[in-house]
Design a protein around this motif. Structure first.
Motif, PDB file in Angstrom:
ATOM      1  N   CYS A 115      19.491  11.016  -5.463  1.00 20.99           N
ATOM      2  CA  CYS A 115      20.365  10.249  -4.476  1.00 20.99           C
ATOM      3  C   CYS A 115      21.686  10.543  -4.626  1.00 20.99           C
ATOM      4  O   CYS A 115      22.147  11.245  -5.608  1.00 20.99           O
ATOM      5  N   GLY A 116      22.448  10.459  -3.442  1.00 18.61           N
ATOM      6  CA  GLY A 116      23.973  10.450  -3.363  1.00 18.61           C
ATOM      7  C   GLY A 116      24.528   9.326  -3.457  1.00 18.61           C
ATOM      8  O   GLY A 116      23.947   8.469  -3.232  1.00 18.61           O
ATOM      9  N   ARG A 117      25.809   9.179  -3.411  1.00 16.95           N
ATOM     10  CA  ARG A 117      26.626   8.066  -3.203  1.00 16.95           C
ATOM     11  C   ARG A 117      27.057   7.907  -1.799  1.00 16.95           C
ATOM     12  O   ARG A 117      26.882   8.983  -1.243  1.00 16.95           O
ATOM     13  N   SER A 118      27.398   6.678  -1.399  1.00  8.77           N
ATOM     14  CA  SER A 118      27.822   6.620   0.018  1.00  8.77           C
ATOM     15  C   SER A 118      29.115   6.946   0.203  1.00  8.77           C
ATOM     16  O   SER A 118      29.539   7.094   1.280  1.00  8.77           O
ATOM     17  N   ASP A 119      30.023   7.292  -0.776  1.00 12.29           N
ATOM     18  CA  ASP A 119      31.291   7.404  -0.555  1.00 12.29           C
ATOM     19  C   ASP A 119      31.601   9.147  -0.902  1.00 12.29           C
ATOM     20  O   ASP A 119      32.803   9.329  -0.984  1.00 12.29           O
ATOM     21  N   SER A 120      30.557  10.016  -1.432  1.00 11.65           N
ATOM     22  CA  SER A 120      30.846  11.330  -1.876  1.00 11.65           C
ATOM     23  C   SER A 120      29.701  12.116  -1.505  1.00 11.65           C
ATOM     24  O   SER A 120      28.490  11.746  -1.627  1.00 11.65           O
ATOM     25  N   GLY A 121      29.728  13.486  -0.948  1.00  5.37           N
ATOM     26  CA  GLY A 121      28.875  14.366  -0.776  1.00  5.37           C
ATOM     27  C   GLY A 121      28.294  15.069  -2.237  1.00  5.37           C
ATOM     28  O   GLY A 121      29.106  14.852  -3.245  1.00  5.37           O
ATOM     29  N   CYS A 122      27.248  15.466  -2.127  1.00  7.31           N
ATOM     30  CA  CYS A 122      26.863  16.088  -3.492  1.00  7.31           C
ATOM     31  C   CYS A 122      25.789  17.142  -3.212  1.00  7.31           C
ATOM     32  O   CYS A 122      25.167  17.206  -2.127  1.00  7.31           O
ATOM     33  N   THR A 123      25.428  17.884  -4.381  1.00 11.08           N
ATOM     34  CA  THR A 123      24.242  18.912  -4.150  1.00 11.08           C
ATOM     35  C   THR A 123      23.165  18.672  -5.281  1.00 11.08           C
ATOM     36  O   THR A 123      23.547  18.084  -6.247  1.00 11.08           O
ATOM     37  N   TYR A 124      22.139  18.761  -5.038  1.00 11.95           N
ATOM     38  CA  TYR A 124      20.839  18.701  -5.716  1.00 11.95           C
ATOM     39  C   TYR A 124      20.027  19.901  -6.059  1.00 11.95           C
ATOM     40  O   TYR A 124      19.940  20.554  -4.910  1.00 11.95           O
ATOM     41  N   GLN A 125      19.513  20.366  -7.165  1.00  9.08           N
ATOM     42  CA  GLN A 125      18.622  21.390  -7.373  1.00  9.08           C
ATOM     43  C   GLN A 125      17.860  21.203  -8.357  1.00  9.08           C
ATOM     44  O   GLN A 125      18.065  20.359  -9.423  1.00  9.08           O
ATOM     45  N   MET A 126      16.735  21.873  -8.403  1.00 12.15           N
ATOM     46  CA  MET A 126      15.803  21.912  -9.537  1.00 12.15           C
ATOM     47  C   MET A 126      15.124  23.199  -9.393  1.00 12.15           C
ATOM     48  O   MET A 126      14.817  23.959  -8.519  1.00 12.15           O
ATOM     49  N   THR A 127      14.579  23.294 -10.918  1.00 10.61           N
ATOM     50  CA  THR A 127      13.709  24.776 -10.930  1.00 10.61           C
ATOM     51  C   THR A 127      12.675  24.240 -11.929  1.00 10.61           C
ATOM     52  O   THR A 127      13.099  23.574 -13.046  1.00 10.61           O
ATOM     53  N   VAL A 128      11.312  24.464 -11.904  1.00  4.10           N
ATOM     54  CA  VAL A 128      10.444  24.449 -12.681  1.00  4.10           C
ATOM     55  C   VAL A 128       9.580  25.526 -12.943  1.00  4.10           C
ATOM     56  O   VAL A 128       9.151  26.215 -11.870  1.00  4.10           O
ATOM     57  N   THR A 129       9.408  26.067 -14.097  1.00  6.27           N
ATOM     58  CA  THR A 129       8.787  27.454 -14.363  1.00  6.27           C
ATOM     59  C   THR A 129       7.432  27.101 -15.320  1.00  6.27           C
ATOM     60  O   THR A 129       7.586  26.383 -16.306  1.00  6.27           O
ATOM     61  N   LEU A 130       6.172  27.850 -15.054  1.00  6.41           N
ATOM     62  CA  LEU A 130       5.061  27.958 -15.892  1.00  6.41           C
ATOM     63  C   LEU A 130       5.400  28.996 -16.601  1.00  6.41           C
ATOM     64  O   LEU A 130       5.540  30.273 -16.165  1.00  6.41           O
ATOM     65  N   LEU A 131       5.310  29.062 -17.836  1.00  4.75           N
ATOM     66  CA  LEU A 131       5.481  30.101 -18.822  1.00  4.75           C
ATOM     67  C   LEU A 131       4.235  30.297 -19.532  1.00  4.75           C
ATOM     68  O   LEU A 131       3.373  29.514 -20.110  1.00  4.75           O
ATOM     69  N   ASP A 132       3.936  31.743 -19.905  1.00  4.42           N
ATOM     70  CA  ASP A 132       2.906  32.057 -20.939  1.00  4.42           C
ATOM     71  C   ASP A 132       3.562  31.984 -22.483  1.00  4.42           C
ATOM     72  O   ASP A 132       4.638  31.324 -22.733  1.00  4.42           O
ATOM     73  N   GLU A 133       2.553  32.537 -23.171  1.00  3.48           N
ATOM     74  CA  GLU A 133       2.843  32.294 -24.809  1.00  3.48           C
ATOM     75  C   GLU A 133       4.421  33.131 -25.162  1.00  3.48           C
ATOM     76  O   GLU A 133       4.743  32.820 -26.349  1.00  3.48           O
ATOM     77  N   ASN A 134       4.653  34.052 -24.286  1.00 12.37           N
ATOM     78  CA  ASN A 134       5.787  34.711 -24.764  1.00 12.37           C
ATOM     79  C   ASN A 134       7.031  34.143 -23.916  1.00 12.37           C
ATOM     80  O   ASN A 134       8.144  34.877 -23.858  1.00 12.37           O
ATOM     81  N   GLN A 135       6.632  33.108 -23.214  1.00 18.95           N
ATOM     82  CA  GLN A 135       7.772  32.431 -22.428  1.00 18.95           C
ATOM     83  C   GLN A 135       8.313  33.213 -21.266  1.00 18.95           C
ATOM     84  O   GLN A 135       9.285  33.234 -20.816  1.00 18.95           O
ATOM     85  N   GLU A 136       7.281  34.031 -20.680  1.00 19.68           N
ATOM     86  CA  GLU A 136       7.372  34.916 -19.691  1.00 19.68           C
ATOM     87  C   GLU A 136       6.915  34.029 -18.514  1.00 19.68           C
ATOM     88  O   GLU A 136       5.924  33.386 -18.338  1.00 19.68           O
TER      89      GLU A 136
END
Length: 176
Positions: A88-109
């Motif tokens: 969530c944001g505040r009522s007095d300021s704008g903001c940006t939100y981001q997320m990244t979720v990755t599924l990785l193999d044994e080599n973290q690829e």
């Protein structure tokens, strides 16, 4: 109910267990609900959140699924992996939100990635209530061994302090 694999998902232990990949501005901070110019949570059990600042703040966890007692056989069966986050944001300021979720193999690829477009909150046109992002990975192929979860953002006014996006209640679950 599947176990949340993220440790300290709502800041009860301050920033423990999180790798601060970006810690700009006044840096990450944990605050009590609802916070200045904030919105009540409305769900039981969550009393804190992580607050971002005027430069990019990102934090992440890498989950080692074998260390969490999942077997290679269970993981190769491609169990559903569900990720959730609240922001969530505040009522007095704008903001940006981001997320990244990755599924990785044994080599973290990277096997598969969920990276929705960043969200910009404008308090003049958007309410500052908590919003949920949710995604379930399925049919991603065998080989899953690690999951990375990263999220954060910043404010859009570049005000000193913690006027950026707030995040809490994050979860990563594997349904075996």
């Amino acid at each position: 109910m599947a176990k949340n694999l993220l440790k300290n998902p709502s800041g009860e232990e301050l920033l423990d267990f999180w790798e601060l990949t970006e810690n700009g501005g006044s840096q990450w901070k944990v605050e009590e609900m609802p916070g200045d110019c904030g919105s009540d949570w409305g769900l039981d059990g969550v009393t804190k959140y992580f607050a971002t600042s005027f430069e990019l703040c990102l934090k992440r966890q890498v989950i080692d699924l074998l260390a969490e007692d999942y077997s290679s056989e269970q993981l190769d069966a491609q169990p559903p992996v569900t990720v959730e986050d609240w922001y969530c944001g505040r009522s007095d300021s704008g903001c940006t939100y981001q997320m990244t979720v990755t599924l990785l193999d044994e080599n973290q690829e990277v096997i598969e990635e969920f990276k929705p477009d960043p969200v910009t909150h404008d308090p003049d046109s958007d309410e500052c209530s908590w919003k949920q992002v949710s995604h379930t990975f399925s049919e991603y192929g065998p080989g899953l061994r690690f999951i990375t979860f990263e999220h954060g953002g910043q404010d859009t006014k570049f005000w000193d302090g913690w006027f950026g996006v707030r995040v809490t209640g994050s979860s990563v679950t594997v349904e075996v």
